[in-house]
Design a protein around this motif. Structure first.
Motif, PDB file in Angstrom:
ATOM      1  N   ASN A   6       0.852  -1.179   0.000  1.00 24.99           N
ATOM      2  CA  ASN A   6       0.000   0.000   0.000  1.00 24.99           C
ATOM      3  C   ASN A   6       0.898   1.244   0.000  1.00 24.99           C
ATOM      4  OD1 ASN A   6      -1.654   2.245   0.803  1.00 24.99           O
ATOM      5  ND2 ASN A   6      -3.161   0.786   1.578  1.00 24.99           N
ATOM      6  N   LYS A   7       0.832   2.012  -1.061  1.00 26.90           N
ATOM      7  CA  LYS A   7       1.709   3.188  -1.202  1.00 26.90           C
ATOM      8  C   LYS A   7       0.948   4.493  -0.990  1.00 26.90           C
ATOM      9  CE  LYS A   7       4.653   0.685  -4.478  1.00 26.90           C
ATOM     10  NZ  LYS A   7       3.745  -0.462  -4.701  1.00 26.90           N
ATOM     11  N   GLN A  21       2.610   6.244   3.876  1.00 26.55           N
ATOM     12  CA  GLN A  21       4.056   6.233   3.645  1.00 26.55           C
ATOM     13  C   GLN A  21       4.739   7.423   4.320  1.00 26.55           C
ATOM     14  OE1 GLN A  21       5.875   3.838   2.455  1.00 26.55           O
ATOM     15  NE2 GLN A  21       4.098   2.552   1.944  1.00 26.55           N
ATOM     16  N   ASN A  22       4.087   8.572   4.353  1.00 29.42           N
ATOM     17  CA  ASN A  22       4.668   9.727   5.055  1.00 29.42           C
ATOM     18  C   ASN A  22       4.800   9.436   6.546  1.00 29.42           C
ATOM     19  OD1 ASN A  22       4.937  11.239   2.747  1.00 29.42           O
ATOM     20  ND2 ASN A  22       3.011  12.376   3.032  1.00 29.42           N
ATOM     21  N   ILE A  76      11.299   3.251  -3.699  1.00 31.54           N
ATOM     22  CA  ILE A  76      11.935   4.442  -3.110  1.00 31.54           C
ATOM     23  C   ILE A  76      11.475   5.708  -3.837  1.00 31.54           C
ATOM     24  CG2 ILE A  76      14.143   5.629  -2.782  1.00 31.54           C
ATOM     25  CD1 ILE A  76      15.392   2.836  -2.336  1.00 31.54           C
ATOM     26  N   HIS A  77      11.376   5.607  -5.167  1.00 34.39           N
ATOM     27  CA  HIS A  77      10.945   6.761  -5.966  1.00 34.39           C
ATOM     28  C   HIS A  77       9.500   7.147  -5.635  1.00 34.39           C
ATOM     29  CE1 HIS A  77      10.574   9.483  -9.369  1.00 34.39           C
ATOM     30  NE2 HIS A  77       9.453   8.842  -9.730  1.00 34.39           N
ATOM     31  N   GLU A  78       8.641   6.152  -5.423  1.00 32.21           N
ATOM     32  CA  GLU A  78       7.224   6.417  -5.158  1.00 32.21           C
ATOM     33  C   GLU A  78       6.969   6.886  -3.729  1.00 32.21           C
ATOM     34  OE1 GLU A  78       4.191   3.652  -6.746  1.00 32.21           O
ATOM     35  OE2 GLU A  78       5.869   2.530  -7.580  1.00 32.21           O
ATOM     36  N   THR A  79       7.760   6.392  -2.777  1.00 33.22           N
ATOM     37  CA  THR A  79       7.461   6.653  -1.359  1.00 33.22           C
ATOM     38  C   THR A  79       8.445   7.595  -0.676  1.00 33.22           C
ATOM     39  OG1 THR A  79       8.765   4.745  -0.577  1.00 33.22           O
ATOM     40  CG2 THR A  79       6.455   4.341  -1.173  1.00 33.22           C
ATOM     41  N   GLY A  80       9.617   7.798  -1.257  1.00 28.98           N
ATOM     42  CA  GLY A  80      10.631   8.636  -0.624  1.00 28.98           C
ATOM     43  C   GLY A  80      11.309   7.957   0.555  1.00 28.98           C
ATOM     44  N   ALA A  81      11.310   6.620   0.578  1.00 29.90           N
ATOM     45  CA  ALA A  81      11.907   5.866   1.686  1.00 29.90           C
ATOM     46  C   ALA A  81      13.408   6.125   1.778  1.00 29.90           C
ATOM     47  CB  ALA A  81      11.648   4.377   1.495  1.00 29.90           C
TER      48      ALA A  81
END
Length: 414
Positions: free
Chosen positions: A280-281, A286-287, A318-323
């Motif tokens: 789930n993104k 994710q923030n 990583i690109h989608e969530t900024g992890a």
């Protein structure tokens, strides 16, 4: 025969209630089992139907079980029970012969049986099923048709909501080996005197177009006219298997760091995602995870992600969530077993599972307490008190219902 049929009806009701209940409080586990079946039978394209099918099966089992136990709509429920048992007996016979999946999932994770054990269990249950079916017209109707259907529908709707809650959060009863308080190293130990698996090896040779099966004691190793074709090993007797036997954590380069993490005396936050591409993104979720990860890293609480994903899936995630946290590899089935959430969060300390959160229940930084154990005990003390109240209330309603229905039933059959 009247007393025997009543006993069989109540017994079948209990079996169906138990089967539906243990699967209903863990609907995602049942979904995974459906997916295993689809893969085994080569119909992976049905995977999107796994969850709705599991819910339908769960609700049907539980509703049939309660109806049998109480004695509602016995004509139609005796037919439903017979169809259920015939279908699953045929299926489990196929599973026992060909073993496409190791466990049918009949009782979820509460009671795991081998495929042959499941088949013989179904053969045993077929006896009371046939007795109830043969005597289906002898059972007296308790209420009007409309009232009985209202009761059955109410039961189905309530249990559907229970299953939906467990799906959107976490099962409120955890039958898996990674429940809260589990000390993982202890559950991985194998006693020195533990029995081992016993296999029988069969060798297949061909001669003059005839294929023959041999064992390791009588195969024609000295006769060059026989041509070897295949070798198969069949499990004859299952030995001891620890509750946790496949838990490993590896770096992306393949280095095993399982012991390092299990022995670390710091609080370890493990973000669990069996497949990053299916996680789930949602931006809000994710923030929240990223803020928690930053807080943990700042305060020397390791925060890592365990996943079975590889390659480009990391970069896309990583690109989608900024992890910004680190990723490690763990077996997909193990991750699905640890927590029924993708992603989910596990708090670990020296190999002991302190707490677990569904992605819908990820704690914010403000909600965290530096004394994690005290906060967790307080949280689950409230949960246990509430469960005790609900259980006592449910037990009282059940006993009152059984008394009233039994009194009404015996009044009608006199």
């Amino acid at each position: 025969m009247k007393i025997l049929s009543i006993i069989c009806r109540i017994f079948l009701g209990f079996v169906f209630i138990f089967s539906g209940f243990v699967k209903g409080i863990d609907p995602l586990g049942s979904t995974y089992k459906f997916i295993d079946y689809f893969i085994a039978f080569g119909i992976e394209w049905l995977e999107p139907l796994a969850f709705p099918l599991s819910i339908i099966l769960i609700i049907a089992e539980f509703a049939i079980g309660v109806s049998l136990f109480v004695g509602l709509r016995m004509l139609i429920n005796s037919w439903a029970t017979l169809i259920f048992m015939i279908s699953f007996t045929i299926l489990t016979f196929f599973l026992a012969i060909f073993n496409p999946v190791s466990d049918c999932g009949c009782f979820g994770d509460a009671l795991i049986l081998t495929n042959w054990e499941t088949f013989w269990k179904n053969i045993f249950i077929m006896v009371p099923t046939l007795i109830v079916f043969i005597n289906k017209k002898r059972f007296k109707q308790l209420f009007s048709v409309t009232r009985e259907w209202i009761i059955i529908t109410f039961i189905a709707v309530v249990f559907f909501l229970v299953s939906l809650y467990s799906y959107n959060y976490l099962p409120f009863i955890d039958f898996r080996p990674y429940e809260l308080g589990s000390y993982i190293p202890e559950k991985m130990e194998i006693p020195l005197d533990a029995p081992k698996d016993i296999y029988e090896t069969y060798l297949y040779y061909e001669k003059n177009g005839v294929v023959k099966e041999f064992t390791t004691d009588d195969y024609p190793w000295q006769d060059s006219t026989w041509k070897w074709l295949d070798t198969k090993s069949v499990l004859i007797k299952k030995g001891f298997h620890p509750p946790i036997h496949d838990f490993t954590i590896e770096t992306l380069d393949g280095e095993d760091i399982t012991d390092i993490i299990l022995e670390d005396d710091r609080y370890y936050f493990l973000l669990i995602s069996y497949a990053l591409e299916k996680a789930n993104k949602d931006k809000g979720i994710q923030n929240k995870i990223n803020e928690l990860a930053e807080y943990c890293i700042t305060n020397n609480y390791p925060f890592i992600c365990l996943t079975s994903s590889t390659g480009d899936q990391f970069e896309d995630f990583i690109h989608e969530t900024g992890a910004t946290y680190e990723f490690y590899n763990t077996d997909e089935t193990t991750l699905k077993t640890i927590i029924r959430s993708n992603p989910g969060l596990v708090l670990l300390k020296e190999g002991t599972i302190i707490d677990k959160w569904h992605y819908n229940d990820i704690p914010s930084v403000d909600e965290l307490d530096t004394n994690f154990i005290a906060a967790t005990i307080k949280k689950y003390k409230k949960k246990q008190d509430m469960q005790l109240i609900i259980n006592l209330f449910s037990l009282g309603i059940l006993l009152l219902s059984v008394y009233k229905l039994s009194k009404l039933y015996y009044t009608k059959i006199k």
